[in-house]
Design a protein around this motif. Structure first.
Motif, PDB file in Angstrom:
ATOM      1  N   TYR A   1       3.749   3.151  -9.597  1.00  0.00           N
ATOM      2  CA  TYR A   1       3.244   2.240  -8.420  1.00  0.00           C
ATOM      3  C   TYR A   1       2.135   3.028  -7.850  1.00  0.00           C
ATOM      4  O   TYR A   1       1.131   2.575  -7.455  1.00  0.00           O
ATOM      5  CB  TYR A   1       4.409   1.988  -7.515  1.00  0.00           C
ATOM      6  CG  TYR A   1       4.228   0.605  -6.859  1.00  0.00           C
ATOM      7  CD1 TYR A   1       3.034   0.435  -6.404  1.00  0.00           C
ATOM      8  CD2 TYR A   1       5.312  -0.222  -6.979  1.00  0.00           C
ATOM      9  CE1 TYR A   1       2.891  -1.076  -5.581  1.00  0.00           C
ATOM     10  CE2 TYR A   1       4.977  -1.590  -6.585  1.00  0.00           C
ATOM     11  CZ  TYR A   1       3.883  -1.843  -5.844  1.00  0.00           C
ATOM     12  OH  TYR A   1       3.832  -3.219  -5.332  1.00  0.00           O
ATOM     13  N   HIS A   2       2.562   4.234  -7.341  1.00  0.00           N
ATOM     14  CA  HIS A   2       1.582   4.923  -6.459  1.00  0.00           C
ATOM     15  C   HIS A   2       0.357   5.292  -7.265  1.00  0.00           C
ATOM     16  O   HIS A   2      -0.740   5.477  -6.647  1.00  0.00           O
ATOM     17  CB  HIS A   2       2.216   6.403  -5.765  1.00  0.00           C
ATOM     18  CG  HIS A   2       3.080   6.080  -4.827  1.00  0.00           C
ATOM     19  ND1 HIS A   2       2.781   5.711  -3.413  1.00  0.00           N
ATOM     20  CD2 HIS A   2       4.539   6.022  -4.675  1.00  0.00           C
ATOM     21  CE1 HIS A   2       3.789   5.521  -2.812  1.00  0.00           C
ATOM     22  NE2 HIS A   2       4.827   5.615  -3.489  1.00  0.00           N
TER      23      HIS A   2
ATOM     24  N   THR B   1      10.288   4.633  -2.356  1.00  0.00           N
ATOM     25  CA  THR B   1      10.225   5.893  -3.133  1.00  0.00           C
ATOM     26  C   THR B   1      11.147   6.884  -2.639  1.00  0.00           C
ATOM     27  O   THR B   1      11.792   7.480  -3.534  1.00  0.00           O
ATOM     28  CB  THR B   1       8.859   6.611  -2.973  1.00  0.00           C
ATOM     29  OG1 THR B   1       7.733   5.669  -3.304  1.00  0.00           O
ATOM     30  CG2 THR B   1       8.674   7.747  -3.983  1.00  0.00           C
TER      31      THR B   1
ATOM     32  N   ASP C   1       0.869  -1.218   0.127  1.00  0.00           N
ATOM     33  CA  ASP C   1      -0.150   0.084  -0.063  1.00  0.00           C
ATOM     34  C   ASP C   1       0.981   1.207  -0.040  1.00  0.00           C
ATOM     35  O   ASP C   1       2.339   1.128  -0.103  1.00  0.00           O
ATOM     36  CB  ASP C   1      -0.887   0.075   1.292  1.00  0.00           C
ATOM     37  CG  ASP C   1      -0.155  -0.028   2.257  1.00  0.00           C
ATOM     38  OD1 ASP C   1       0.800   0.302   2.686  1.00  0.00           O
ATOM     39  OD2 ASP C   1      -0.710  -0.467   3.592  1.00  0.00           O
ATOM     40  N   PHE C   2       0.424   2.257   0.147  1.00  0.00           N
ATOM     41  CA  PHE C   2       1.019   3.752   0.083  1.00  0.00           C
ATOM     42  C   PHE C   2       2.197   3.847   0.983  1.00  0.00           C
ATOM     43  O   PHE C   2       3.261   4.218   0.814  1.00  0.00           O
ATOM     44  CB  PHE C   2       0.155   4.948   0.049  1.00  0.00           C
ATOM     45  CG  PHE C   2      -0.700   5.000  -1.068  1.00  0.00           C
ATOM     46  CD1 PHE C   2      -0.188   5.495  -2.335  1.00  0.00           C
ATOM     47  CD2 PHE C   2      -1.970   4.731  -0.903  1.00  0.00           C
ATOM     48  CE1 PHE C   2      -1.134   5.477  -3.174  1.00  0.00           C
ATOM     49  CE2 PHE C   2      -3.101   4.972  -1.949  1.00  0.00           C
ATOM     50  CZ  PHE C   2      -2.450   5.396  -3.360  1.00  0.00           C
TER      51      PHE C   2
ATOM     52  N   GLN D   1       8.369   4.218  -9.138  1.00  0.00           N
ATOM     53  CA  GLN D   1       7.595   4.485  -7.798  1.00  0.00           C
ATOM     54  C   GLN D   1       6.353   5.216  -8.436  1.00  0.00           C
ATOM     55  O   GLN D   1       5.229   5.138  -7.544  1.00  0.00           O
ATOM     56  CB  GLN D   1       8.389   5.362  -6.911  1.00  0.00           C
ATOM     57  CG  GLN D   1       9.781   4.252  -6.525  1.00  0.00           C
ATOM     58  CD  GLN D   1       9.228   3.034  -5.738  1.00  0.00           C
ATOM     59  OE1 GLN D   1       8.482   3.228  -4.779  1.00  0.00           O
ATOM     60  NE2 GLN D   1       9.669   1.844  -6.076  1.00  0.00           N
TER      61      GLN D   1
ATOM     62  N   ALA E   1       6.152   3.807   0.247  1.00  0.00           N
ATOM     63  CA  ALA E   1       6.719   4.984   0.541  1.00  0.00           C
ATOM     64  C   ALA E   1       8.308   5.065   0.909  1.00  0.00           C
ATOM     65  O   ALA E   1       8.998   5.809   0.349  1.00  0.00           O
ATOM     66  CB  ALA E   1       5.834   5.816   1.501  1.00  0.00           C
TER      67      ALA E   1
END
Length: 273
Positions: free
Chosen positions: A78-79, A46, A38-39, A75, A43
């Motif tokens: 992905y987000h 990233t 998930d985010f 990245q 993160a």
């Protein structure tokens, strides 16, 4: 009639990357690892990829830079994919958002405003960002500076923002005076060895150092990265020389290691002459 883009065009390559990302997140046959991300879990990767891009630039390595920029782009993809799955937005909206922002912040290029030099553009950029923060109802001089930034970078940004309204030291010399004051306060706290108070004083010291870097027009993160690189190189020299002498670092005295450290510094100085 417009010809379709070739398979090697940026558009085609980006579509392929978006398709790869969608497949990785597909519940029917996707990657089990990617499906549970998930985010929050992505993160840190990233942030890490951003630093690896910086490392490639510092190394002046085009091949590594190519590879790391690809990782960083992935990245973003992905987000965007995870956001699309939630019905928030997709990659097209991300690209549109940054395109609109760049056009809005460069009216001297895309609009009718007069040409600007770099300093004028910086002032206009900050004014536009302030207007955008106001539109988002973010009030206060320090609004909009992310908590997740590296601490030294955030310290420099906080004080740079405060300096715009006059809350600043007059020059670097005044910051050095403050640094000495904070060092003296830390020395006093060493007597009690109270962890909370020591953390507070060390934090103050680091904050003033970030201010000093800003006053000298230096990036504190870049300065510290450079210091880390010097330390790594010099300590590596100690290990190398110890190995050549058939010695174990644990068996060497501090004076012996310090002598090798000084030797490494002298070699660096000769290379820069």
């Amino acid at each position: 009639m417009t010809e379709p883009p070739s398979q090697n065009s940026p558009e085609a390559r980006l579509r392929a990357l978006l398709a790869i990302m969608a497949k990785l997140r597909d519940p029917n046959g996707g990657c089990p690892w990617d499906l549970v991300q998930d985010f929050t879990s992505i993160a840190p990767y990233t942030i890490e990829e951003g630093y690896e891009v910086a490392d490639a630039i510092a190394a002046n390595d085009p091949d590594k830079l190519l590879d790391e920029l690809g990782d960083l782009l992935f990245q973003v993809v992905y987000h965007a994919q995870m956001a699309a799955e939630r019905g928030w937005f997709g990659f097209a909206e991300v690209a549109a958002s940054i395109s609109d922002k760049m056009i809005r912040r460069h009216p001297h290029v895309f609009g009718e405003e007069a040409a600007r030099d770099a300093a004028a553009q910086t002032r206009a950029w900050e004014a536009q960002k302030a207007a955008e923060r106001a539109a988002r109802a973010e009030s206060g001089v320090l609004a909009g500076i992310p908590d997740g930034l590296p601490a030294l970078t955030r310290a420099a940004k906080l004080t740079r923002r405060a300096a715009r309204v006059g809350f600043d030291w007059p020059d670097a010399g005044a910051v050095l005076d403050k640094l000495e004051e904070e060092a003296a306060e830390l020395r006093v706290e060493l007597q009690g060895a109270d962890k909370a108070r020591l953390q507070d004083e060390v934090g103050d010291l680091l904050f003033v150092l970030a201010n000093l870097a800003r006053k000298l027009d230096l990036d504190p993160e870049a300065a510290l990265r450079h210091a880390n690189q010097k330390f790594t190189h010099r300590f590596g020299h100690i290990e190398e020389q110890a190995d050549l002498a058939g010695k174990n670092l644990n068996d060497m005295t501090l004076e012996e290691m310090e002598a090798l450290w000084v030797h490494a510094k002298r070699r660096e100085n000769k290379k820069t002459l």
